[in-house]
Design a protein around this motif. Sequence first.
Motif, short mmCIF file in Angstrom:
data_model
loop_
_atom_site.label_atom_id
_atom_site.label_comp_id
_atom_site.label_asym_id
_atom_site.label_seq_id
_atom_site.Cartn_x
_atom_site.Cartn_y
_atom_site.Cartn_z
N GLY A 38 -18.19 -15.44 49.84
CA GLY A 38 -18.63 -16.56 49.02
C GLY A 38 -18.67 -16.23 47.54
O GLY A 38 -17.64 -16.17 46.86
N LYS A 39 -19.86 -15.95 47.02
CA LYS A 39 -20.05 -15.72 45.59
C LYS A 39 -19.94 -14.24 45.25
O LYS A 39 -20.49 -13.39 45.95
CB LYS A 39 -21.42 -16.24 45.15
N ALA A 40 -19.24 -13.95 44.15
CA ALA A 40 -19.12 -12.58 43.68
C ALA A 40 -19.61 -12.49 42.23
O ALA A 40 -19.42 -13.42 41.44
CB ALA A 40 -17.68 -12.09 43.76
N LEU A 41 -20.23 -11.38 41.91
CA LEU A 41 -20.67 -11.08 40.55
C LEU A 41 -19.98 -9.81 40.10
O LEU A 41 -20.06 -8.79 40.79
CB LEU A 41 -22.19 -10.89 40.51
N ASP A 42 -19.29 -9.87 38.95
CA ASP A 42 -18.67 -8.68 38.38
C ASP A 42 -19.42 -8.33 37.10
O ASP A 42 -19.33 -9.05 36.10
CB ASP A 42 -17.18 -8.93 38.10
N VAL A 43 -20.16 -7.25 37.13
CA VAL A 43 -20.99 -6.82 36.00
C VAL A 43 -20.17 -5.95 35.07
O VAL A 43 -19.57 -4.96 35.49
CB VAL A 43 -22.23 -6.04 36.50
N GLY A 44 -20.12 -6.34 33.79
CA GLY A 44 -19.26 -5.64 32.85
C GLY A 44 -17.82 -6.01 33.09
O GLY A 44 -16.95 -5.15 33.23
N SER A 45 -17.56 -7.32 33.13
CA SER A 45 -16.25 -7.83 33.59
C SER A 45 -15.11 -7.58 32.62
O SER A 45 -13.95 -7.71 32.99
CB SER A 45 -16.36 -9.34 33.87
N ASP A 49 -9.81 -8.52 34.64
CA ASP A 49 -8.81 -8.15 35.64
C ASP A 49 -9.40 -8.09 37.05
O ASP A 49 -8.83 -8.61 38.01
CB ASP A 49 -8.18 -6.79 35.30
N LEU A 50 -10.56 -7.43 37.19
CA LEU A 50 -11.17 -7.32 38.51
C LEU A 50 -11.69 -8.67 38.98
O LEU A 50 -11.55 -9.03 40.16
CB LEU A 50 -12.28 -6.29 38.51
N ALA A 51 -12.29 -9.46 38.10
CA ALA A 51 -12.80 -10.78 38.48
C ALA A 51 -11.69 -11.66 39.03
O ALA A 51 -11.87 -12.35 40.04
CB ALA A 51 -13.47 -11.44 37.28
N ARG A 52 -10.54 -11.61 38.38
CA ARG A 52 -9.41 -12.42 38.87
C ARG A 52 -8.91 -11.92 40.23
O ARG A 52 -8.49 -12.70 41.08
CB ARG A 52 -8.28 -12.43 37.83
N GLY A 63 -18.37 -13.47 36.03
CA GLY A 63 -18.28 -12.22 35.28
C GLY A 63 -19.17 -12.25 34.07
O GLY A 63 -19.23 -13.27 33.36
N ILE A 64 -19.87 -11.17 33.81
CA ILE A 64 -20.73 -11.08 32.64
C ILE A 64 -20.44 -9.78 31.89
O ILE A 64 -20.23 -8.73 32.50
CB ILE A 64 -22.23 -11.17 33.03
N ASP A 65 -20.39 -9.87 30.57
CA ASP A 65 -20.10 -8.71 29.74
C ASP A 65 -20.80 -8.91 28.39
O ASP A 65 -20.93 -10.03 27.91
CB ASP A 65 -18.59 -8.55 29.52
N VAL A 101 -21.05 -10.42 47.02
CA VAL A 101 -20.42 -9.20 46.53
C VAL A 101 -20.86 -8.98 45.08
O VAL A 101 -20.87 -9.93 44.28
CB VAL A 101 -18.88 -9.29 46.60
N ILE A 102 -21.21 -7.77 44.76
CA ILE A 102 -21.47 -7.37 43.37
C ILE A 102 -20.63 -6.15 43.08
O ILE A 102 -20.65 -5.17 43.84
CB ILE A 102 -22.96 -7.07 43.12
N THR A 103 -19.87 -6.20 41.98
CA THR A 103 -19.07 -5.05 41.55
C THR A 103 -19.49 -4.65 40.14
O THR A 103 -19.93 -5.48 39.34
CB THR A 103 -17.57 -5.38 41.57
#
Length: 222
Positions: A38-45, A49-52, A63-65, A101-103
């Motif tokens: 479902g929902k993913a969070l990319d910290v320091g996006s 590239d990884l978010a996509r 994505g948050i940066d 998912v959190i990356t």
Amino acid sequence: MTPSRVLQALDRFNAAHPWDHNAHYHRWILRQLPRRFGKALDVGSGSGDLARLLATCAESVYGIDANATIVARARDSTFSASVRFSVGDALTDTPPGPYNVITCVAVVHHLPFTDAITLFRRQLAPGGTLVIVGVSRAHSLNDHLLGLAAVPLNLVMGWLKNKGRRAVRPVSMTAPTRPAVMTFPDIVREASRVLPGVRLRRRLFWRYTLVWHHRPSGTVSS
């Protein structure tokens, strides 16, 4: 050739044949995750590239940066309505979860480590997966030997990824950097306290990986 001249030559080669050590682990990250989630969070996006890449498996990605310039580039390069980026502090400005998912790639050493992984644990949905690719401070003999082993491999990867040609530095490599202060044993000790059952491993190219599955209450990990 003196050691200083060797380092200068390596720096010149890396400048001419740059490649993103963090992006090298993106496909590995996907292999740690469910095929669909479902929902993913990319910290320091960063440049996104990884978010996509996560968006190929996720219903939505946030994505948050902290770097406004690189977030603007990520938005300009993203054409999927399921991916959103924002500028902010990961510890205070992230929309509340839960996330499946959190990356977090090469960012957690910019944050108070314990506060960050505690927040990730709180934001992660039961059954969700946290994946961190991090940087630690070289301390032990093993750390230094692994770093030395990575040097020739780094040169080979730079040559192969650029097909032997001089290349332009990727946008993903323009973000500010900061040296790590925690050693790998420090990270293992603190992560094991906050994230029971966490898996950590030293990796090539001056990285370590952390994978944690938020087991639903009453589930026993195998």
